[in-house]
Design a protein around this motif. Structure first.
Motif, PDB file in Angstrom:
ATOM      1  N   UNK A   1      -4.145 -24.522-113.351  1.00 59.10           N
ATOM      2  CA  UNK A   1      -4.745 -24.347-112.040  1.00 59.10           C
ATOM      3  C   UNK A   1      -5.705 -25.487-111.735  1.00 59.10           C
ATOM      4  N   UNK A   2      -5.865 -25.788-110.426  1.00 54.64           N
ATOM      5  CA  UNK A   2      -6.822 -26.798-109.976  1.00 54.64           C
ATOM      6  C   UNK A   2      -8.244 -26.353-110.308  1.00 54.64           C
ATOM      7  N   UNK A   3      -9.127 -27.303-110.526  1.00 56.66           N
ATOM      8  CA  UNK A   3     -10.510 -27.001-110.878  1.00 56.66           C
ATOM      9  C   UNK A   3     -11.253 -26.275-109.773  1.00 56.66           C
ATOM     10  N   UNK A   4     -10.850 -26.483-108.516  1.00 58.75           N
ATOM     11  CA  UNK A   4     -11.585 -25.867-107.415  1.00 58.75           C
ATOM     12  C   UNK A   4     -11.103 -24.454-107.093  1.00 58.75           C
ATOM     13  N   UNK A   5     -10.026 -23.987-107.738  1.00 57.35           N
ATOM     14  CA  UNK A   5      -9.592 -22.616-107.479  1.00 57.35           C
ATOM     15  C   UNK A   5     -10.488 -21.632-108.234  1.00 57.35           C
ATOM     16  N   UNK A   6     -10.586 -20.439-107.716  1.00 57.09           N
ATOM     17  CA  UNK A   6     -11.533 -19.446-108.203  1.00 57.09           C
ATOM     18  C   UNK A   6     -10.911 -18.633-109.338  1.00 57.09           C
ATOM     19  N   UNK A   7     -11.352 -18.862-110.557  1.00 58.40           N
ATOM     20  CA  UNK A   7     -10.783 -18.138-111.691  1.00 58.40           C
ATOM     21  C   UNK A   7     -11.233 -16.686-111.722  1.00 58.40           C
ATOM     22  N   UNK A   8     -12.368 -16.375-111.117  1.00 62.07           N
ATOM     23  CA  UNK A   8     -12.817 -14.973-111.043  1.00 62.07           C
ATOM     24  C   UNK A   8     -11.877 -14.154-110.164  1.00 62.07           C
ATOM     25  N   UNK A   9     -11.406 -14.742-109.070  1.00 63.34           N
ATOM     26  CA  UNK A   9     -10.445 -14.065-108.205  1.00 63.34           C
ATOM     27  C   UNK A   9      -9.131 -13.879-108.950  1.00 63.34           C
ATOM     28  N   UNK A  10      -8.724 -14.878-109.716  1.00 67.18           N
ATOM     29  CA  UNK A  10      -7.502 -14.770-110.515  1.00 67.18           C
ATOM     30  C   UNK A  10      -7.617 -13.630-111.513  1.00 67.18           C
ATOM     31  N   UNK A  11      -8.756 -13.522-112.181  1.00 62.54           N
ATOM     32  CA  UNK A  11      -8.965 -12.425-113.125  1.00 62.54           C
ATOM     33  C   UNK A  11      -8.874 -11.076-112.417  1.00 62.54           C
ATOM     34  N   UNK A  12      -9.500 -10.961-111.258  1.00 64.76           N
ATOM     35  CA  UNK A  12      -9.462  -9.706-110.497  1.00 64.76           C
ATOM     36  C   UNK A  12      -8.036  -9.378-110.050  1.00 64.76           C
ATOM     37  N   UNK A  13      -7.291 -10.393-109.629  1.00 64.28           N
ATOM     38  CA  UNK A  13      -5.906 -10.175-109.207  1.00 64.28           C
ATOM     39  C   UNK A  13      -5.026  -9.739-110.372  1.00 64.28           C
ATOM     40  N   UNK A  14      -5.238 -10.326-111.540  1.00 65.40           N
ATOM     41  CA  UNK A  14      -4.465  -9.924-112.722  1.00 65.40           C
ATOM     42  C   UNK A  14      -4.760  -8.465-113.081  1.00 65.40           C
ATOM     43  N   UNK A  15      -6.020  -8.101-113.053  1.00 63.90           N
ATOM     44  CA  UNK A  15      -6.391  -6.733-113.416  1.00 63.90           C
ATOM     45  C   UNK A  15      -5.917  -5.732-112.372  1.00 63.90           C
ATOM     46  N   UNK A  16      -5.894  -6.106-111.100  1.00 65.02           N
ATOM     47  CA  UNK A  16      -5.381  -5.195-110.082  1.00 65.02           C
ATOM     48  C   UNK A  16      -3.857  -5.079-110.145  1.00 65.02           C
TER      49      UNK A  16
END
Length: 119
Positions: A9-24
């Motif tokens: 992933x690009x450095x400017x993308x939000x990894x916290x959102x990715x974590x939340x999306x994976x868990x959802x």
């Protein structure tokens, strides 16, 4: 044994959102690893332990979070997915991959030498 889906992933993308999306999407916190680099401008990587029926779900989450490239490693557990090993596997795959070459123009044949050629 499960499979590992790794995404870059690009450095400017939000990894916290990715974590939340994976868990959802049904993944547990223990099913994925986010590898953050020390540099501010370098991409980060995520590895997710997936079963065969979860691969498409994880890919969809990755694509929603603007993944640059994904890699599927079969018969690998999350315990084996440390950063150095995953990075080495990705480097080997990239070296073996045939990349698209730029457009090449092929000049048609001519009738040979004519009066434009001077000796």
């Amino acid at each position: 044994m499960s499979n590992i889906l790794a995404g870059l992933f690009e450095h400017h993308s939000d990894y916290k959102k990715l974590e939340a999306d994976l868990e959802s999407s049904g993944f547990q916190n223990s099913d994925y690893i986010v590898y953050l680099n020390d540099g501010n401008h370098s991409p980060y990587m995520v590895s997710v332990a997936v079963k065969d029926h979860q691969i498409d779900s994880a890919r969809n989450v990755f694509s929603q979070n603007t993944v640059l490239k994904t890699y599927l490693f079969e018969n690998m557990d999350l315990e084996q997915a440390n950063y150095i090993d995953i990075k080495n596997y990705i480097n080997v795959r990239n070296k073996a991959e045939i990349h698209n070459s730029p457009d090449v123009r092929i000049k048609g044949s001519t009738s040979g030498m004519d009066s434009e050629v001077k000796f």
